[in-house]
Design an enzyme around this catalytic site. Structure first.
Site, short mmCIF file in Angstrom:
data_model
loop_
_atom_site.label_atom_id
_atom_site.label_comp_id
_atom_site.label_asym_id
_atom_site.label_seq_id
_atom_site.Cartn_x
_atom_site.Cartn_y
_atom_site.Cartn_z
N CYS A 58 52.89 68.97 83.59
CA CYS A 58 54.34 68.92 83.61
C CYS A 58 54.88 70.28 84.07
CB CYS A 58 54.98 68.57 82.28
SG CYS A 58 54.53 66.97 81.64
N ARG A 73 51.27 70.67 88.90
CA ARG A 73 51.15 70.55 87.45
C ARG A 73 51.24 69.10 86.97
NH1 ARG A 73 51.86 75.41 84.92
NH2 ARG A 73 52.28 74.34 82.98
N TRP A 110 53.43 64.82 84.11
CA TRP A 110 52.06 64.33 83.99
C TRP A 110 52.06 63.60 82.65
CZ3 TRP A 110 47.83 65.02 80.67
CH2 TRP A 110 46.57 64.65 81.20
N ASN A 130 57.74 70.28 78.40
CA ASN A 130 56.32 70.30 78.74
C ASN A 130 55.58 70.50 77.42
OD1 ASN A 130 53.78 70.83 79.72
ND2 ASN A 130 54.30 72.84 80.56
N GLY A 131 54.56 69.71 77.17
CA GLY A 131 53.80 69.85 75.93
C GLY A 131 53.78 68.54 75.15
N GLU A 156 29.31 71.76 89.70
CA GLU A 156 30.60 72.04 90.34
C GLU A 156 30.76 71.21 91.61
OE1 GLU A 156 33.26 73.29 89.49
OE2 GLU A 156 34.31 73.82 91.32
N LYS A 199 33.73 68.56 92.24
CA LYS A 199 34.64 68.60 93.40
C LYS A 199 34.66 67.23 94.08
CE LYS A 199 36.39 71.34 92.69
NZ LYS A 199 36.50 72.39 91.74
N GLU A 224 36.45 64.59 91.86
CA GLU A 224 37.89 64.86 91.70
C GLU A 224 38.71 64.39 92.88
OE1 GLU A 224 38.98 68.92 89.34
OE2 GLU A 224 37.81 69.21 91.13
N HIS A 273 13.18 62.46 84.02
CA HIS A 273 13.48 61.97 82.67
C HIS A 273 14.62 60.95 82.65
CE1 HIS A 273 10.64 64.79 81.04
NE2 HIS A 273 11.25 65.80 81.64
N LYS A 304 46.67 70.57 87.61
CA LYS A 304 45.97 71.83 87.78
C LYS A 304 45.91 72.65 86.50
CE LYS A 304 44.94 75.35 90.90
NZ LYS A 304 43.60 74.82 91.10
C1 G6P Z 1 42.16 71.47 85.07
C2 G6P Z 1 42.05 71.78 86.54
C3 G6P Z 1 40.67 72.35 86.84
C4 G6P Z 1 40.38 73.54 85.95
C5 G6P Z 1 40.55 73.21 84.47
C6 G6P Z 1 40.51 74.45 83.62
O1 G6P Z 1 41.35 70.40 84.74
O2 G6P Z 1 42.28 70.63 87.33
O3 G6P Z 1 40.60 72.74 88.19
O4 G6P Z 1 39.09 73.98 86.17
O5 G6P Z 1 41.83 72.62 84.27
O6 G6P Z 1 41.60 75.28 83.99
P1 G6P Z 1 41.66 76.81 83.78
O7 G6P Z 1 43.04 77.19 84.25
O8 G6P Z 1 41.50 77.06 82.31
O9 G6P Z 1 40.61 77.45 84.57
#
Ligand code: G6P
Length: 616
Positions: free
Chosen positions: A2, A27, A75, A99-100, A489, A493, A496, A512, A611
């Site tokens: 948000c 956000r 969001w 927000n929250g 990672e 990616k 996502e 395994h 994000k």
């Molecule tokens: C969200 C974002 C990710 C990020 C994660 C942790 O899920 O989409 O890209 O890695 O938060 O965020 P931070 O700001 O704590 O690195």
């Protein structure tokens, strides 16, 4: 998670609010809305499901304007994305953006219903609008009404509130969710992130938990809490935002993500700047208390979420091998809820690109509460100066990646890794590590931006290979040692942004379980730098090939891996094994990006994600 923008000015604030929303869309982007004081006593509001562009379409031709307003991009947490659930929420003269999460919203809702208030949404936010409205009737003053309201709220919030009868002010409140005040020439502004307000100001006040702010055209007054919880007027420092606003644009690139991938050589150079001596890391450049804190460290708890968690996993390999210090890595949402064994001398090392991730902050606070002599202190690695994490840490190391807008983290990750290598070498120096290897790694680090630039040259090859992934439904990523987290990672990616199911395994674990999944429809991506486990990895790859799996290996030119039937090899520029996790990240980012582009997904704003995750 948000985004809030609010403004009060001598001119119509709608363009400022809409531009701010676009900049905050990372956000959350399932609905958006705006409310303005159109004339004393008259509120105008527009809300729309979907992205800010949809709201903009709704507004084109509508005569909405005003000199005070609040806006929001959502969001969803409570209630599906719908027009009714979109913010701002209105009660009488009051409009609120939030927000929250208000944890006691159900009890408050019941109380307000009993008091005759009707609800039009399923959100927790609507209770805030009604509470402010009720308090305003009682006391007649907007600031006092918001103050009385927040005293009733449990949970985390950032709020922006306007009153139709007061076109000259906006009230903000912060408790557990980020909110900054922008100080401009023509007015004052509130935003979840300074990025939202860069077109109108570069001067910001970062509010602290418990703060209320009264923003007017002339400036702002912050009302904080003293040690006994009494409200007092406080003076908060005004910071100048360092980054060039150009960094927020997409430039010539089709997507922010690609721009941010390409920016990595510069971002990593910035992360290194001023921190490397001729053959050692300049620990003093980390801050005056760095030497004492890192010197007193006997073991480390590394705590983070998402991509930052993967950076932490890599750092464990580095810190244990290069500094000889035991490291435990944990996801913040787990760490915060358990009694972790914490011998004296533990350093809590938190990683967060945003510095506002709710679980990471809670983990830090959990550690603080447990306190005593267990922790030597908290070191955070972060990309946002002034963020909550930075403010609450004993020491912070900024990654200097510049603004990252694409939801899938790229340059924030590689700069975190760079900062973690600096911390590793600082620990090595302070704990008596042999100097020759330190000096060698310092020289390699200096060359890292060039190496990343060379690795980016692989883009056309990776883009061509990505086309072959478009119709797969699953992908397996394999790595060993410090490449295992990079495999995680790479899988993250891909899932996502392309919505292809992807998993990662330490290659030694293949036999395994995951080997059962291998057939011609399961591509396997493997990471094969020159390291002590290369030969083991090659054996694991044979296990895949023997079962008809299709392999794509990103490999060192000296690895001995050559393309053959069922095996595609992309040669990654040769690099030292310690820095290989940073280098091998790049082709995986490019792979995910080009698969997503080929699948025509929303690369920068993938579905259901945000994000900055400022709720639990
Ligand atoms: C969200 C974002 C990710 C990020 C994660 C942790 O899920 O989409 O890209 O890695 O938060 O965020 P931070 O700001 O704590 O690195």
């Amino acid at each position: 998670m948000c985004g809030i923008v609010a403004a009060v000015s001598t001119a119509n604030v709608l363009p400022i609010l809409m531009e701010g929303l676009k900049r905050l869309e990372y956000r959350g982007y399932d609905s958006a809305g705006v409310a303005l004081v159109q004339a004393p006593g008259r509120l105008g509001r527009a809300r729309e499901v979907g992205k800010v562009a949809a709201l903009e379409r709704q507004l084109s031709g509508a005569a909405l304007s005003g000199m005070a307003g609040v806006a929001h991009t959502r969001w969803a947490t409570h209630g599906e994305p719908s027009q009714d659930n979109a913010h701002p929420h209105v009660s009488g003269r009051i409009a609120v953006v939030h927000n929250g999460i208000i944890e006691n919203h159900q009890a408050l809702r019941a109380e307000l219903i009993a008091d005759g208030y009707g609800f039009t949404s399923q959100t927790d936010t609507e209770v805030v609008a009604h509470l402010v409205e009720r308090e305003l009737r009682r006391c007649g003053d907007l600031l006092a009404a918001v103050e009385a309201t927040v005293a009733r709220l449990d949970g985390a919030y950032a709020l922006g509130v306007i009153d139709a009868d007061r076109p000259d002010r906006v009230i903000g409140a912060r408790h557990g969710s980020p909110l900054v005040v922008g100080i401009g020439e023509q007015g004052s502004y509130l935003g979840s992130d300074p990025l939202a307000l860069l077109p109108v100001t570069d001067r910001f006040v970062y509010l602290e938990d418990g703060d209320l702010v009264e923003a007017t055209r002339e400036g702002c007054v912050v009302h904080g809490l003293d040690a006994s919880g009494q409200r007092i007027t406080v003076v908060r420092e005004v910071f100048r935002y360092e980054h060039d606003d150009q960094a927020v644009g997409k430039g010539e690139f089709e997507h922010y993500m690609l721009k941010e991938i390409q920016e990595q050589p510069v971002a990593v150079a910035n992360a290194l700047e001023g921190r490397l001596g001729s053959d050692r890391v300049l620990v003093e450049a980390f801050g005056p208390q760095a030497r004492q804190l890192l010197g007193a460290t006997r073991q480390i708890h590394l705590v983070a979420c998402g991509t930052s968690y993967h950076a932490a996993l890599v750092a464990r390999y580095w810190i244990e091998e290069l500094a000889g210090i035991a490291c435990q890595v944990e996801i913040a949402s787990e760490y915060r809820y358990r009694e972790v064994a914490t011998p004296p001398g533990t350093l809590l090392l938190t990683l967060s690109q945003s510095g506002e991730t709710a679980d990471t902050l809670a983990a830090l606070r959990h550690a603080r509460k447990r306190g005593g002599d267990r922790y030597v202190g908290v070191l955070s690695i972060c990309n946002v100066p002034g963020s909550s994490l930075v403010r609450e840490s004993d020491l912070s190391l900024m990654t200097h990646a510049g603004p990252e807008i694409g939801v899938a983290s790229t340059k924030a990750f590689t700069t975190q890794l760079t900062a973690l290598m600096l911390v590793t070498l600082a620990l090595r120096q302070l704990h008596g590590g042999e100097e020759e290897l330190t000096a060698k790694l310092v020289h390699r680090l200096r060359y890292l931006p060039t190496l990343l630039g060379d690795t980016l040259q692989l883009e056309p090859d990776v883009a061509a290979l990505a086309k072959g992934f478009v119709n797969y439904r699953h992908t397996l990523f394999l790595g060993r040692g410090a490449q295992m987290p990079i495999a995680l990672e790479g899988a993250l990616k891909l899932k996502e942004i392309s919505y292809i199911h992807a998993e990662a395994y330490a290659a030694g674990e293949l036999k395994h379980g995951p080997l059962a999944l291998i057939d011609g429809n399961m591509p396997v991506v493997a990471l094969a730098p020159m390291d002590g486990v290369l030969e083991k990895l090659k054996s694991n790859l044979q296990e895949v090939r023997a079962r008809g799996g299709r392999l794509l290996a990103f490999a060192d030119p000296e690895s001995g891996l050559e393309a053959e039937e069922g095996l595609t090899v992309v040669k990654v520029p040769g690099c030292c094994r310690f820095l290989a996790p940073i280098v091998y990240t790049v082709p995986l980012q490019l792979l995910a990006y080009h698969v997503a582009v080929a699948r025509e997904t929303d690369v920068d704003q993938p579905r259901n994600l945000a994000k900055s995750v400022t709720v639990e």
